[in-house]
Write an enzyme that holds these catalytic residues in place. Sequence first.
Site, PDB file in Angstrom:
ATOM      1  N   LYS A  46      -4.074 -37.445  25.053  1.00  0.00           N
ATOM      2  CA  LYS A  46      -5.123 -38.171  24.932  1.00  0.00           C
ATOM      3  C   LYS A  46      -4.923 -39.602  24.025  1.00  0.00           C
ATOM      4  O   LYS A  46      -5.674 -40.615  24.401  1.00  0.00           O
ATOM      5  CB  LYS A  46      -6.190 -37.706  23.543  1.00  0.00           C
ATOM      6  CG  LYS A  46      -7.521 -36.708  24.035  1.00  0.00           C
ATOM      7  CD  LYS A  46      -7.654 -35.765  23.648  1.00  0.00           C
ATOM      8  CE  LYS A  46      -8.599 -34.600  24.417  1.00  0.00           C
ATOM      9  NZ  LYS A  46      -8.916 -34.305  25.300  1.00  0.00           N
ATOM     10  N   ASN A  49      -3.037 -41.810  26.658  1.00  0.00           N
ATOM     11  CA  ASN A  49      -3.618 -41.951  27.324  1.00  0.00           C
ATOM     12  C   ASN A  49      -4.416 -43.850  27.236  1.00  0.00           C
ATOM     13  O   ASN A  49      -4.605 -44.311  27.388  1.00  0.00           O
ATOM     14  CB  ASN A  49      -4.573 -41.519  28.126  1.00  0.00           C
ATOM     15  CG  ASN A  49      -4.279 -40.001  28.433  1.00  0.00           C
ATOM     16  OD1 ASN A  49      -2.955 -40.093  28.634  1.00  0.00           O
ATOM     17  ND2 ASN A  49      -5.215 -39.358  28.524  1.00  0.00           N
ATOM     18  N   MET A 222     -21.180 -40.145  27.890  1.00  0.00           N
ATOM     19  CA  MET A 222     -22.653 -39.059  27.912  1.00  0.00           C
ATOM     20  C   MET A 222     -21.956 -39.025  29.481  1.00  0.00           C
ATOM     21  O   MET A 222     -23.094 -39.371  30.697  1.00  0.00           O
ATOM     22  CB  MET A 222     -23.990 -39.171  28.036  1.00  0.00           C
ATOM     23  CG  MET A 222     -24.499 -39.693  26.275  1.00  0.00           C
ATOM     24  SD  MET A 222     -25.582 -39.948  26.113  1.00  0.00           S
ATOM     25  CE  MET A 222     -25.716 -39.627  24.162  1.00  0.00           C
ATOM     26  N   GLU A 224     -21.902 -40.025  32.969  1.00  0.00           N
ATOM     27  CA  GLU A 224     -22.559 -41.259  33.927  1.00  0.00           C
ATOM     28  C   GLU A 224     -23.465 -41.507  33.566  1.00  0.00           C
ATOM     29  O   GLU A 224     -24.593 -42.043  33.661  1.00  0.00           O
ATOM     30  CB  GLU A 224     -22.743 -40.178  35.662  1.00  0.00           C
ATOM     31  CG  GLU A 224     -23.329 -39.072  35.382  1.00  0.00           C
ATOM     32  CD  GLU A 224     -23.596 -37.971  36.321  1.00  0.00           C
ATOM     33  OE1 GLU A 224     -24.600 -37.584  36.748  1.00  0.00           O
ATOM     34  OE2 GLU A 224     -22.876 -38.460  37.805  1.00  0.00           O
ATOM     35  N   GLY A 226     -23.121 -43.112  31.094  1.00  0.00           N
ATOM     36  CA  GLY A 226     -23.001 -44.470  29.585  1.00  0.00           C
ATOM     37  C   GLY A 226     -22.655 -43.275  28.413  1.00  0.00           C
ATOM     38  O   GLY A 226     -22.910 -43.028  28.033  1.00  0.00           O
ATOM     39  N   ASP A 255     -10.489 -41.586  27.506  1.00  0.00           N
ATOM     40  CA  ASP A 255     -10.288 -42.050  27.068  1.00  0.00           C
ATOM     41  C   ASP A 255      -9.640 -43.361  27.270  1.00  0.00           C
ATOM     42  O   ASP A 255      -8.868 -43.961  26.793  1.00  0.00           O
ATOM     43  CB  ASP A 255      -7.663 -41.348  27.393  1.00  0.00           C
ATOM     44  CG  ASP A 255      -8.702 -40.281  26.891  1.00  0.00           C
ATOM     45  OD1 ASP A 255      -8.935 -40.296  26.033  1.00  0.00           O
ATOM     46  OD2 ASP A 255      -7.293 -39.070  27.619  1.00  0.00           O
ATOM     47  N   GLY A 290      -5.294 -37.946  38.532  1.00  0.00           N
ATOM     48  CA  GLY A 290      -4.259 -38.143  37.525  1.00  0.00           C
ATOM     49  C   GLY A 290      -5.212 -38.212  36.699  1.00  0.00           C
ATOM     50  O   GLY A 290      -6.763 -38.860  36.243  1.00  0.00           O
TER      51      GLY A 290
HETATM   52  O1  RIB Z   1      -8.461 -36.707  27.503  1.00  0.00           O
HETATM   53  C1  RIB Z   1      -7.679 -36.911  28.590  1.00  0.00           C
HETATM   54  C2  RIB Z   1      -6.048 -35.616  28.368  1.00  0.00           C
HETATM   55  O2  RIB Z   1      -6.630 -34.088  27.671  1.00  0.00           O
HETATM   56  C3  RIB Z   1      -5.005 -34.984  29.285  1.00  0.00           C
HETATM   57  O3  RIB Z   1      -4.575 -36.387  29.677  1.00  0.00           O
HETATM   58  C4  RIB Z   1      -4.586 -33.621  28.388  1.00  0.00           C
HETATM   59  O4  RIB Z   1      -3.310 -34.387  27.588  1.00  0.00           O
HETATM   60  C5  RIB Z   1      -5.361 -33.705  27.113  1.00  0.00           C
HETATM   61  O5  RIB Z   1      -4.734 -34.078  25.633  1.00  0.00           O
END
Ligand code: RIB
Length: 315
Positions: A46, A49, A222, A224, A226, A255, A290
């Site tokens: 997280k 990302n 939340m 879809e 928003g 994220d 992904g």
């Molecule tokens: O929020 C998604 C993430 O949660 C993924 O990338 C996974 O690695 C977990 O940390």
Amino acid sequence: MAADPAQPTVVVVGSTMIDLVAYTSRIPRSGETLVGDSFLMGFGGKGANQAVMARLFGANVVMVNCLGEDAYGDMTIENFASYGIDTTTLCRVPGASGVATIWVEPDGSNRIIIMPGANHRLTGEYAARSVRHSGNPSVVVGQLEIPQETTAAAFAAGREIEAVTVLNPAPAAELSGELLELSDWLIPNEVEFEMLTGTSAYSDEALMAFARETGTRLAVTMGEQGVALVSPQADAITRVPAPQVDAVDTTGAGDAFVGAFVVGMALGLGERQAAQLGNVCASDSVTRPGTQSSFPSPSECQAFLADVRRRSRQG
Ligand code: RIB
């Protein structure tokens, strides 16, 4: 890479994972082996990302994290460097880096199990020192994939230098009083809000009560539907709708929201506009498979930002 003085600086004190993603027509029953549809290995966690999403907008991003002395750790550093994220505050320890196993069903919904590995070896002392030496950050961002006391130490250091502290309380866990007190913003999704409070995120009263009790600002995502924005003093909720799209993989959408939202605020957008920016990035990301690989490109990010600013000027 030298920081761009024209851009805000975002420090992420958080997790990195290697995401091992299985796309499957359904989840296997106990004792059952299934043949999946496809597999993808990518960069996740997280914290990572959110750092990547912020960087795609051009912000200076400092990533504070602990990696194992393994191939996944090497790959993760290369990945951050490829985006131009500051990797000088990544530490290494013997053992394994973080890994996430993820199952995604045809409607795009996901189930995730993380093995934190080195993420749990990041100390508060290291994190606080890294924050203090990160220049002049506008915001320090944390999640719950590293120890809470580490995030608390980082937020305390962030407060000393007048950075805004933003906690994405994911995966859901009971929050320490210290961490809650040090968080200016909480950004849970609706499931995390319900686990934190025992009340529904669809209840305006529950949202306002939690913001009042904790004294934090809230942005509850939340999907879809928003996002709901709540401030401790408010007697009403601001709901910001999300663009409606066909989801293929929702992993990392929260994220994408957090990364875009904090950059939006650091660039001087109002909360509603920052939430619009977060929503559009999150919605866009779920249309591709992904995690980081599903995020919008730098040029798409600039187009989204310009559009939010244009809509804001038009009222
Ligand atoms: O929020 C998604 C993430 O949660 C993924 O990338 C996974 O690695 C977990 O940390």
